[in-house]
Design a protein around this motif. Structure first.
Motif, PDB file in Angstrom:
ATOM      1  N   ALA A  11      35.945  13.165  65.703  1.00 37.44           N
ATOM      2  CA  ALA A  11      35.812  14.448  64.987  1.00 37.44           C
ATOM      3  C   ALA A  11      37.177  15.117  64.880  1.00 37.44           C
ATOM      4  N   PRO A  12      37.514  15.652  63.702  1.00 32.71           N
ATOM      5  CA  PRO A  12      38.790  16.341  63.513  1.00 32.71           C
ATOM      6  C   PRO A  12      38.683  17.812  63.894  1.00 32.71           C
ATOM      7  N   HIS A  13      39.801  18.502  63.775  1.00 31.48           N
ATOM      8  CA  HIS A  13      39.766  19.955  63.902  1.00 31.48           C
ATOM      9  C   HIS A  13      38.840  20.505  62.826  1.00 31.48           C
ATOM     10  N   SER A  14      38.170  21.595  63.133  1.00 31.25           N
ATOM     11  CA  SER A  14      37.332  22.307  62.164  1.00 31.25           C
ATOM     12  C   SER A  14      36.169  21.466  61.653  1.00 31.25           C
ATOM     13  N   PHE A  15      35.631  20.591  62.512  1.00 30.91           N
ATOM     14  CA  PHE A  15      34.535  19.728  62.061  1.00 30.91           C
ATOM     15  C   PHE A  15      33.292  20.516  61.672  1.00 30.91           C
ATOM     16  N   PHE A  16      33.086  21.700  62.233  1.00 20.18           N
ATOM     17  CA  PHE A  16      31.909  22.510  61.921  1.00 20.18           C
ATOM     18  C   PHE A  16      32.068  23.239  60.599  1.00 20.18           C
ATOM     19  N   ASP A  17      33.285  23.242  60.068  1.00 20.65           N
ATOM     20  CA  ASP A  17      33.602  23.983  58.857  1.00 20.65           C
ATOM     21  C   ASP A  17      34.062  23.030  57.756  1.00 20.65           C
ATOM     22  N   ARG A  73      32.467  20.119  54.788  1.00 25.80           N
ATOM     23  CA  ARG A  73      31.189  19.869  54.125  1.00 25.80           C
ATOM     24  C   ARG A  73      30.314  19.113  55.109  1.00 25.80           C
ATOM     25  N   PHE A  74      29.210  19.729  55.480  1.00 27.56           N
ATOM     26  CA  PHE A  74      28.500  19.272  56.677  1.00 27.56           C
ATOM     27  C   PHE A  74      27.964  17.849  56.565  1.00 27.56           C
ATOM     28  N   GLU A  75      27.859  17.325  55.330  1.00 36.39           N
ATOM     29  CA  GLU A  75      27.399  15.940  55.212  1.00 36.39           C
ATOM     30  C   GLU A  75      28.349  14.977  55.920  1.00 36.39           C
ATOM     31  N   GLU A  76      29.631  15.343  55.986  1.00 38.95           N
ATOM     32  CA  GLU A  76      30.620  14.460  56.593  1.00 38.95           C
ATOM     33  C   GLU A  76      30.376  14.272  58.087  1.00 38.95           C
ATOM     34  N   TYR A  77      29.884  15.317  58.743  1.00 43.46           N
ATOM     35  CA  TYR A  77      29.721  15.293  60.198  1.00 43.46           C
ATOM     36  C   TYR A  77      28.328  15.787  60.581  1.00 43.46           C
ATOM     37  N   ALA A  78      27.323  15.340  59.821  1.00 41.86           N
ATOM     38  CA  ALA A  78      25.973  15.878  59.998  1.00 41.86           C
ATOM     39  C   ALA A  78      25.445  15.641  61.404  1.00 41.86           C
ATOM     40  N   ASP A  79      25.633  14.454  61.943  1.00 43.32           N
ATOM     41  CA  ASP A  79      25.098  14.160  63.273  1.00 43.32           C
ATOM     42  C   ASP A  79      25.805  14.976  64.349  1.00 43.32           C
ATOM     43  N   ILE A  80      27.125  15.093  64.228  1.00 43.66           N
ATOM     44  CA  ILE A  80      27.901  15.872  65.194  1.00 43.66           C
ATOM     45  C   ILE A  80      27.480  17.330  65.146  1.00 43.66           C
ATOM     46  N   MET A 120      45.827  22.873  55.487  1.00 44.94           N
ATOM     47  CA  MET A 120      44.665  23.748  55.635  1.00 44.94           C
ATOM     48  C   MET A 120      43.612  23.022  56.465  1.00 44.94           C
ATOM     49  N   CYS A 121      43.075  23.676  57.493  1.00 47.95           N
ATOM     50  CA  CYS A 121      42.169  23.015  58.429  1.00 47.95           C
ATOM     51  C   CYS A 121      40.710  23.297  58.116  1.00 47.95           C
ATOM     52  N   PHE A 122      40.411  23.771  56.882  1.00 47.23           N
ATOM     53  CA  PHE A 122      39.024  24.074  56.541  1.00 47.23           C
ATOM     54  C   PHE A 122      38.849  23.920  55.041  1.00 47.23           C
ATOM     55  N   ASP A 123      37.626  23.811  54.606  1.00 48.65           N
ATOM     56  CA  ASP A 123      37.291  23.769  53.188  1.00 48.65           C
ATOM     57  C   ASP A 123      36.791  25.142  52.767  1.00 48.65           C
ATOM     58  N   PHE A 124      37.430  25.739  51.766  1.00 47.16           N
ATOM     59  CA  PHE A 124      37.025  27.079  51.354  1.00 47.16           C
ATOM     60  C   PHE A 124      35.588  27.117  50.837  1.00 47.16           C
ATOM     61  N   ASP A 125      35.127  25.997  50.272  1.00 49.20           N
ATOM     62  CA  ASP A 125      33.777  26.012  49.714  1.00 49.20           C
ATOM     63  C   ASP A 125      32.737  25.488  50.690  1.00 49.20           C
ATOM     64  N   ALA A 126      33.118  25.238  51.934  1.00 45.79           N
ATOM     65  CA  ALA A 126      32.147  24.774  52.921  1.00 45.79           C
ATOM     66  C   ALA A 126      31.177  25.891  53.287  1.00 45.79           C
ATOM     67  N   ARG A 127      29.981  25.483  53.675  1.00 36.78           N
ATOM     68  CA  ARG A 127      28.980  26.415  54.183  1.00 36.78           C
ATOM     69  C   ARG A 127      28.642  26.002  55.603  1.00 36.78           C
ATOM     70  N   PRO A 128      28.127  26.900  56.409  1.00 36.48           N
ATOM     71  CA  PRO A 128      27.763  26.515  57.774  1.00 36.48           C
ATOM     72  C   PRO A 128      26.752  25.377  57.771  1.00 36.48           C
ATOM     73  N   PRO A 129      26.868  24.451  58.712  1.00 34.60           N
ATOM     74  CA  PRO A 129      25.883  23.365  58.789  1.00 34.60           C
ATOM     75  C   PRO A 129      24.471  23.921  58.922  1.00 34.60           C
ATOM     76  N   ALA A 130      23.546  23.259  58.275  1.00 29.37           N
ATOM     77  CA  ALA A 130      22.151  23.703  58.320  1.00 29.37           C
ATOM     78  C   ALA A 130      21.610  23.619  59.741  1.00 29.37           C
ATOM     79  N   LEU A 131      20.794  24.597  60.080  1.00 27.11           N
ATOM     80  CA  LEU A 131      20.079  24.534  61.346  1.00 27.11           C
ATOM     81  C   LEU A 131      19.062  23.404  61.314  1.00 27.11           C
ATOM     82  N   PRO A 132      18.916  22.646  62.398  1.00 26.62           N
ATOM     83  CA  PRO A 132      17.789  21.719  62.465  1.00 26.62           C
ATOM     84  C   PRO A 132      16.481  22.476  62.253  1.00 26.62           C
ATOM     85  N   ALA A 133      15.558  21.869  61.539  1.00 26.70           N
ATOM     86  CA  ALA A 133      14.336  22.574  61.132  1.00 26.70           C
ATOM     87  C   ALA A 133      13.568  23.131  62.316  1.00 26.70           C
TER      88      ALA A 133
END
Length: 260
Positions: free
Chosen positions: A226-232, A234-241, A1-14
């Motif tokens: 960065a792996p496949h589905s980095f935007f999907d 848990r955004f803490e893992e790839y927050a800077d990206i 599976m290339c995504f986390d079902f419980d992931a949410r979209p990364p937060a927008l920069p303020a």
């Protein structure tokens, strides 16, 4: 599976949250008609302070999953009217889709012209409901594949954006973005991961080369490690990206959404 079902979209920069949705209002679930009469589901999020192109979101293999409904709301907060579509009206009826949805049998029945017809219907609905004229597609994985192809199928797009979009169409037995790069008629933004085992960096480089040869305006960003589905994830893992991806994408959309 290339995504986390419980992931949410990364937060927008303020500093990019121009239009908070008042009162906690969210996206509206609607039904649309495709050119062949198929009814399919979509989620529309209208921005109270629009400032750029409208967005048609083309999801991954899950279709109209909650991640993409919430992503439409994120775009609205950034000043873009957005509509996320479901792919599976022809084979699974109306959405949205949950974790229990067995998507792969339906993915295997998808046809590129049908998905593009659904995207065209979503564009028409977005324009009718919001008055926006410039529209771009933004897609993820399978949706990235379809977003790139929209640039060849749909004549009046402001831009197309693909996150880790599949490039080689042979896995779907069709000509993909790599093969059809010269047919794309609008600016392209491609966001990829160097550690993506599904999309070799060599293919990404070749895609960029073919776009250059065809004179297609484009920007290709490959994120190291960065792996496949980095935007999907848990955004803490790839927050800077993902912050960079948000900024790069919204800047690209603002520029091209206001260019015409």
């Amino acid at each position: 599976m290339c995504f986390d079902f419980d992931a949410r979209p990364p937060a927008l920069p303020a500093d990019l949250q121009f239009a908070p949705i008042a009162g906690g209002a969210g996206a509206e679930l609607i039904e649309l008609n495709s050119a062949d009469g198929t009814r399919f589901s979509a989620a529309l999020a209208e921005s109270p302070q629009p400032r750029g192109a409208g967005i048609v979101i083309l999801p991954d293999v899950r279709g109209l999953y909650r991640f993409y409904i919430e992503l439409a709301e994120r775009f609205a907060q950034a000043g873009h009217h957005a509509i996320a579509v479901d792919y599976f009206g022809r084979t699974a009826g109306l959405g949205p889709r949950g974790e229990e949805f067995e998507y792969m049998p339906h993915v295997q029945q998808l046809k590129v012209p049908q998905v593009q017809a659904d995207a065209t219907a979503a564009i028409a609905a977005l324009r009718q409901r919001t008055g926006v004229q410039a529209v771009a597609t933004v897609g993820f994985c399978l949706g990235g594949f379809q977003s790139f192809l929209a640039g060849a199928h749909i004549t009046d797009l402001a831009a197309v954006v693909g996150f880790y979009g599949v490039l080689d169409g042979s896995r779907f037995a069709v000509a993909g973005p790599l093969e059809r790069a010269a047919e794309i008629a609008c600016p392209v933004l491609g966001l990829f991961g160097a550690a993506d085992q599904a999309i070799p960096v060599e293919q990404v480089d070749e895609f960029g080369r073919r776009l250059t040869e065809a004179g297609v305006e484009h920007e290709i960003q490959v994120y190291p490690d960065a792996p496949h589905s980095f935007f999907d994830r848990r955004f803490e893992e790839y927050a800077d990206i993902n912050e960079d991806a948000w900024r790069r994408m919204l800047g690209f959309l603002e520029h091209h959404g206001n260019a015409g």
